[in-house]
Scaffold this motif. Structure first.
Motif, PDB file in Angstrom:
ATOM      1  N   SER A 117       0.829  -1.212   0.000  1.00 11.48           N
ATOM      2  CA  SER A 117       0.000   0.000   0.000  1.00 11.48           C
ATOM      3  C   SER A 117       0.858   1.255   0.000  1.00 11.48           C
ATOM      4  O   SER A 117       0.480   2.283  -0.579  1.00 11.48           O
ATOM      5  CB  SER A 117      -0.946   0.009   1.204  1.00 11.48           C
ATOM      6  N   GLN A 290      -5.314 -11.415  -7.886  1.00  8.08           N
ATOM      7  CA  GLN A 290      -5.900 -11.157  -6.575  1.00  8.08           C
ATOM      8  C   GLN A 290      -5.105 -11.733  -5.409  1.00  8.08           C
ATOM      9  O   GLN A 290      -4.885 -11.028  -4.412  1.00  8.08           O
ATOM     10  CB  GLN A 290      -7.350 -11.674  -6.525  1.00  8.08           C
ATOM     11  N   ASN A 294      -3.511  -8.039  -3.684  1.00  8.35           N
ATOM     12  CA  ASN A 294      -4.798  -7.380  -3.927  1.00  8.35           C
ATOM     13  C   ASN A 294      -5.824  -7.871  -2.904  1.00  8.35           C
ATOM     14  O   ASN A 294      -6.152  -9.059  -2.868  1.00  8.35           O
ATOM     15  CB  ASN A 294      -5.278  -7.662  -5.351  1.00  8.35           C
ATOM     16  N   TRP A 295      -6.332  -6.944  -2.114  1.00 10.14           N
ATOM     17  CA  TRP A 295      -7.261  -7.305  -1.048  1.00 10.14           C
ATOM     18  C   TRP A 295      -8.558  -7.886  -1.614  1.00 10.14           C
ATOM     19  O   TRP A 295      -8.898  -7.665  -2.783  1.00 10.14           O
ATOM     20  CB  TRP A 295      -7.585  -6.076  -0.200  1.00 10.14           C
ATOM     21  N   SER A 297     -11.601  -6.950  -0.851  1.00  8.46           N
ATOM     22  CA  SER A 297     -12.354  -5.742  -1.228  1.00  8.46           C
ATOM     23  C   SER A 297     -13.763  -6.041  -1.754  1.00  8.46           C
ATOM     24  O   SER A 297     -14.193  -5.487  -2.766  1.00  8.46           O
ATOM     25  CB  SER A 297     -11.569  -4.939  -2.283  1.00  8.46           C
ATOM     26  N   ASN A 360      -3.543  -2.482 -10.142  1.00  9.11           N
ATOM     27  CA  ASN A 360      -3.629  -3.800  -9.518  1.00  9.11           C
ATOM     28  C   ASN A 360      -2.474  -4.701  -9.959  1.00  9.11           C
ATOM     29  O   ASN A 360      -1.998  -5.538  -9.198  1.00  9.11           O
ATOM     30  CB  ASN A 360      -4.965  -4.460  -9.854  1.00  9.11           C
TER      31      ASN A 360
END
Length: 473
Positions: A117, A290, A294-295, A297, A360
């Protein structure tokens, strides 16, 4: 003492009911637009320039019966009131992080290092767009180039593109690419392919006039025998949707003997431990980013990755970043082999809808870079070990057995004595997301269970204890 709520944070809730109007009842002059740059004086000046005094006068010629109806919105709120309202609404959610999560099937709860992040939230990445002007987009182009390199290293393939929407659309684009390369119309797909991938591929195939043939699996492994010479490509997943590891060596031989291309759908985390598809002469490899930084979400966004053999690069859809040198001999990056419809004539494009998910994809790159080969291998190994431990403990329960005897990686399917939907609902009541219902995959009472590095031994033991108790009742 003055009322701070009324003085500093005015809102519709503080207005007398006898004088309050909804926005739909106000004229344009009475509505305040705090986020628009034009002042009321600006708007009146523009209206005067075209000879009208108000917005209502501007649209008076439009019949009332075809005008948009006023939106049914609640009274306006101050920023503080809005934050409080949204916070209260958000508390109704129960995220995976607040429960013991064993759900997989393509989306996984994994640990995301803080560096991910920290890098992807930098404004030069978070707000960047298509790097059409290479001279001012070197940083973004280099990030794309490094992502492509990482995918090639991960899959052991020759070339990769700059990413795609997600794994399912990457798979669908791979199918169309195979049809172009072979000039054949038949696509063979394993029934052990993720249902979401199947749904997207099926939509693409039907809209393009191709044929789709489904091959059944036995003991969780795909039977691709008797592939005929009319087949353009065979699509298998590795590990597949049920978690089992396909015999790619045998599949590859059968597929290529028939003159078809082999498309492999891969889990990037698993590729940190098991042999990559390139070792089995795969033609095209796709997957989803993902699991790599990649969260969850609530389902997105993510990115798809796509790699192929170098002789197929001119049919590879999407963007590709290439490395070259500029007029002064310095290293430089640019978009190359541009086969997207935004770059060339639509009729000549390899795809008219594909794009890349640059942010992403960058997330995946930062994640892989932070872990390195050994870190990725460690996470993959831990996930696999946890899955085998949990499977062994669950099958000690009298009413639970493994659905398949084939080797599996970090996901596996069980069959219980009670309907899967009922079992999962009872587990959820105990704060356990127990897995995915496989009833729609023709496995009655089947549950697909996934483990990651996030699942502790205490969580797994509790899962076993609770499930045993539920089935006993």
């Amino acid at each position: 003492m003055t009322n701070c709520q009324e003085t500093l944070l005015p809102s519709a809730s503080n207005t007398s009911a006898t004088t309050m109007k909804s926005d739909s009842e106000k004229t344009s002059a009475e509505i305040h637009f705090p986020y628009l740059p034009h002042t009321e004086a600006d708007r009146l000046a523009m209206l005067a320039e075209i000879g009208v005094s108000s917005f209502e006068e501007l649209i008076k010629h439009v019949p009332a019966n075809i005008r948009a109806k006023p939106l049914s919105l609640p009274p306006t709120m101050s920023e503080l009131e809005l934050v409080n309202a949204i916070t209260k609404l958000a508390k109704k959610n129960k995220p995976a992080s607040a429960q013991s999560c064993f759900i997989g099937g393509g989306s996984y709860r994994r640990f995301v290092p803080a560096i991910v992040s920290a890098v992807v939230s930098r404004s030069e990445f978070a707000t960047s767009y298509t790097p059409y002007q290479a001279e001012v987009s070197q940083g973004n182009l280099q990030a794309i180039y490094e992502f492509q390199t990482a995918i090639c290293l991960l899959t052991n393939m020759d070339v990769a593109n700059a990413s795609m929407y997600d794994g399912p659309t990457a798979c669908a684009e791979a199918v169309l690419m195979a049809s172009r390369l072979t000039d054949k119309q038949k696509i063979v797909i394993s029934d052990a392919l993720n249902p979401e991938y199947y749904a997207v591929v099926s939509t693409y195939v039907k809209s393009c006039g191709l044929q789709l043939e489904i091959r059944s699996s036995s003991q969780g492994k795909t039977d691709v025998s008797a592939i005929d010479s009319e087949t353009a490509a065979v699509v298998v997943q590795y590990p597949n949707y049920f978690g089992t590891i396909e015999n790619l060596k045998s599949i590859e031989k059968t597929v290529h003997n028939a003159g078809a291309l082999l498309i492999i759908v891969s889990d990037p985390i698993a590729l940190g431990y098991i042999s990559p598809p390139g070792d089995f002469a795969a033609d095209i490899v796709v997957g989803d980013a993902q699991p790599c930084g990649n969260w969850l979400s609530f389902g997105g966004p993510s990115a798809g990755f796509m790699a192929c053999r170098k002789e197929y690069v001119r049919q590879l859809p999407g963007r590709l970043s290439g490395m070259t040198v500029d007029s002064e001999g310095r290293r430089a990056y640019t978009l190359t082999l541009q086969a997207r419809e935004q770059h060339i004539r639509r009729s000549k494009a390899t795809s008219n809808i594909c794009t890349n998910q640059a942010l992403n994809a960058l997330t995946m790159l930062v994640y892989l870079s932070a872990l390195g080969p050994q870190g990725l291998k460690a996470i993959a190994y831990a996930s696999m070990q946890k899955a085998h431990y949990l499977a062994a403990e669950l099958t000690k329960i009298p009413d639970v057995k493994l659905a398949f005897e084939s080797p599996f990686f970090s996901e596996f399917a069980i069959v219980t004595a009670k309907p899967a939907k009922e079992v999962l609902k009872l587990l959820e009541a105990k704060n356990i997301l127990g897995g995915l219902d496989l009833s729609n995959s023709k496995l009655d009472n089947g549950i697909l269970i996934a483990t990651t590095e996030m699942n502790t031994k205490e969580e797994m033991d509790n899962y076993v204890t609770v499930l045993k108790d539920l089935l006993a009742k």
